[in-house]
Enzyme design. Sequence first.
Site, mmCIF file in Angstrom:
data_model
loop_
_atom_site.group_PDB
_atom_site.id
_atom_site.type_symbol
_atom_site.label_atom_id
_atom_site.label_comp_id
_atom_site.label_asym_id
_atom_site.label_seq_id
_atom_site.Cartn_x
_atom_site.Cartn_y
_atom_site.Cartn_z
ATOM 1 N N ASP A 100 1.375 35.895 27.261
ATOM 2 C CA ASP A 100 0.507 36.140 26.108
ATOM 3 C C ASP A 100 0.002 34.812 25.537
ATOM 4 O O ASP A 100 -0.018 34.606 24.324
ATOM 5 C CB ASP A 100 1.280 36.944 25.048
ATOM 6 C CG ASP A 100 0.346 37.759 24.156
ATOM 7 O OD1 ASP A 100 -0.851 37.866 24.483
ATOM 8 O OD2 ASP A 100 0.819 38.280 23.128
ATOM 9 N N ASP A 110 1.222 32.608 18.870
ATOM 10 C CA ASP A 110 1.500 34.032 19.055
ATOM 11 C C ASP A 110 1.818 34.371 20.507
ATOM 12 O O ASP A 110 1.312 35.342 21.051
ATOM 13 C CB ASP A 110 0.327 34.873 18.529
ATOM 14 C CG ASP A 110 0.717 36.324 18.328
ATOM 15 O OD1 ASP A 110 1.919 36.611 18.131
ATOM 16 O OD2 ASP A 110 -0.185 37.191 18.375
ATOM 17 N N HIS A 139 -0.038 35.569 40.384
ATOM 18 C CA HIS A 139 -0.326 34.147 40.121
ATOM 19 C C HIS A 139 -0.936 33.459 41.335
ATOM 20 O O HIS A 139 -0.465 33.626 42.455
ATOM 21 C CB HIS A 139 0.952 33.407 39.717
ATOM 22 C CG HIS A 139 0.752 31.932 39.577
ATOM 23 N ND1 HIS A 139 0.056 31.378 38.522
ATOM 24 C CD2 HIS A 139 1.134 30.896 40.358
ATOM 25 C CE1 HIS A 139 0.033 30.059 38.665
ATOM 26 N NE2 HIS A 139 0.687 29.753 39.776
#
Length: 196
Positions: A100, A110, A139
């Site tokens: 995130d 955050d 990835h």
Amino acid sequence: ECYVQNTAREYAKIYAAEAEPLEGFGEVPEIIPIFLVHRPANNIPYATVEEELVGEFVKYSVRDGKEVNFLRRDSEAGQKCCTFQHWVYEKTNGNLLVTDLQGVGMKLTDVGIATLAKGYKGFKGNCSISFIEQFRALHQCNKYCEMLGLKSLRTTHQKQRKATSMKSKSLPTSSTIKKTVPKKAREPRDFISSEH
């Protein structure tokens, strides 16, 4: 929220110490600190406080762990965020992933952390373990991963899948055994009520 972000911040500091001295690496993403403030006289007695980030706010990786978003994948900040995720994943032997990733330029806030079910060194993240599985599968290494000498996850993931498929060939067929697989509910993120 504070514990998760500040834990991720400590990993980012170690990453910076390894990456910044490398020739051509340049600026490294920084996770800004977040503080919990107690205000007993207020209707909402607790709030989080952090530096105000001014500029275009960008999500470099989405909340479900699926790599950086396609529109930002080619940016320097986006690539370095992906490398940071890969670095943390490798340093923790696949037990922890900072996810995130979002912010302004190289300043991030955050963030979330996913850990395996048992946690990692006494720490349990606030995101689902599926984030780790998706990251490992999706990835794609970039030049910053190469500069840090990180091992490709593609080869590791493909070897794991091949080994799993070979094992399953030697197992009895589903008609000879009865399997029960419990459904694991998605673990919600715990949020502390905050004002911004």
